[in-house]
Scaffold this active site. Structure first.
Site, mmCIF file in Angstrom:
data_model
loop_
_atom_site.group_PDB
_atom_site.id
_atom_site.type_symbol
_atom_site.label_atom_id
_atom_site.label_comp_id
_atom_site.label_asym_id
_atom_site.label_seq_id
_atom_site.Cartn_x
_atom_site.Cartn_y
_atom_site.Cartn_z
ATOM 1 N N GLU A 273 1.576 -5.455 13.809
ATOM 2 C CA GLU A 273 0.385 -5.496 14.670
ATOM 3 C C GLU A 273 -0.220 -6.898 14.658
ATOM 4 O OE1 GLU A 273 -2.818 -2.918 13.533
ATOM 5 O OE2 GLU A 273 -3.740 -2.989 15.512
ATOM 6 N N ARG B 206 0.813 -1.223 0.000
ATOM 7 C CA ARG B 206 0.000 0.000 0.000
ATOM 8 C C ARG B 206 0.843 1.270 0.000
ATOM 9 N NH1 ARG B 206 -3.342 -3.743 2.962
ATOM 10 N NH2 ARG B 206 -2.094 -3.357 4.788
HETATM 11 P P1 AMP Z 1 2.914 -1.760 11.795
HETATM 12 O O1 AMP Z 1 4.216 -2.385 11.385
HETATM 13 O O2 AMP Z 1 2.299 -2.440 12.980
HETATM 14 O O3 AMP Z 1 3.036 -0.263 11.968
HETATM 15 O O4 AMP Z 1 1.899 -2.062 10.617
HETATM 16 C C1 AMP Z 1 1.905 -1.266 9.509
HETATM 17 C C2 AMP Z 1 1.596 -2.034 8.254
HETATM 18 O O5 AMP Z 1 0.533 -2.962 8.391
HETATM 19 C C3 AMP Z 1 1.170 -1.062 7.197
HETATM 20 O O6 AMP Z 1 1.771 -1.475 5.987
HETATM 21 C C4 AMP Z 1 -0.331 -1.146 7.148
HETATM 22 O O7 AMP Z 1 -0.750 -1.163 5.831
HETATM 23 C C5 AMP Z 1 -0.675 -2.474 7.833
HETATM 24 N N1 AMP Z 1 -1.614 -2.339 8.968
HETATM 25 C C6 AMP Z 1 -1.362 -2.647 10.259
HETATM 26 N N2 AMP Z 1 -2.425 -2.443 11.050
HETATM 27 C C7 AMP Z 1 -3.393 -1.983 10.249
HETATM 28 C C8 AMP Z 1 -4.748 -1.570 10.480
HETATM 29 N N3 AMP Z 1 -5.326 -1.596 11.688
HETATM 30 N N4 AMP Z 1 -5.452 -1.116 9.408
HETATM 31 C C9 AMP Z 1 -4.875 -1.082 8.185
HETATM 32 N N5 AMP Z 1 -3.634 -1.456 7.904
HETATM 33 C C10 AMP Z 1 -2.881 -1.915 8.913
#
Ligand code: AMP
Length: 180
Positions: free
Chosen positions: A101, A64
């Site tokens: 996450e 994305r």
């Molecule tokens: P993080 O590494 O936890 O900051 O996760 C970020 C990545 O996971 C990004 O590439 C987002 O596209 C995706 N992502 C994680 N959590 C979400 C969420 N609640 N909604 C949408 N995309 C998420």
């Protein structure tokens, strides 16, 4: 970005509960991308933030982060560099495994993608725990660019992902969501 514009873009983001796993409130930005006005508000806001920073490369995180990564690189007169999932990039890469996450992941970048003269803007659509971008920052850091900036469209503030980054790296997001 003015409040009306922020509210407009936020109104176009679709929340999907329990995707891709139970307990996650997934922010679906495709609905904000498909709306031309929202798309341009976000584009203009990022350009405004970085137009005077001398950005030479925009690094977009698969998948994305490719959308606005490429739009913004072109508008800033910078090059675009993809940061990808393992096994996708054809030339020699450096890689890093990290926790996000929901689950674990690995990212890769071509080892010659960035040089010491580059001013880099790293971009992804959303900041959750920050694990993805922190891993990406480590990878880009190995190539020793002059300076690195980080930008997200959306930030999930309750997860405090921002705290993971070193204090000397400027982090921006265009809008955020709380309590979800
Ligand atoms: P993080 O590494 O936890 O900051 O996760 C970020 C990545 O996971 C990004 O590439 C987002 O596209 C995706 N992502 C994680 N959590 C979400 C969420 N609640 N909604 C949408 N995309 C998420």
């Amino acid at each position: 970005m003015e409040k009306e514009k922020i509210d407009y873009v936020k109104s176009k983001v679709r929340n999907i509960p329990d995707f891709p796993v139970k307990g996650i409130q997934f922010k679906d930005l495709t609905t904000a991308f498909k709306d031309p006005e929202s798309l341009n508000i976000m584009r203009d806001a990022i350009i405004e933030l970085y137009k005077d920073k001398g950005i030479t490369k925009v690094v977009g995180i698969e998948a994305r982060g490719f959308i606005f990564g490429a739009i913004v690189a072109s508008a800033l007169g910078a090059g675009f560099v993809p940061l990808r999932k393992p096994g996708k990039l054809p030339a020699k890469t450096i890689k890093k495994t990290y926790t996000k996450e929901y689950g674990e992941d690995t990212i890769e970048i071509h080892e010659d993608a960035i040089g010491p003269d580059d001013v880099v803007l790293m971009h992804d659509d959303l900041l959750a725990t920050g694990g993805t971008m922190a891993a990406a920052l480590d990878l880009v850091g190995m190539m020793k660019p002059k300076k690195t900036y980080i930008n997200f469209l959306c930030e999930l503030v309750d997860l405090k992902g921002r705290d993971i980054f070193p204090a000397d790296v400027e982090v921006t997001s265009l809008f955020d969501f709380e309590g979800e």
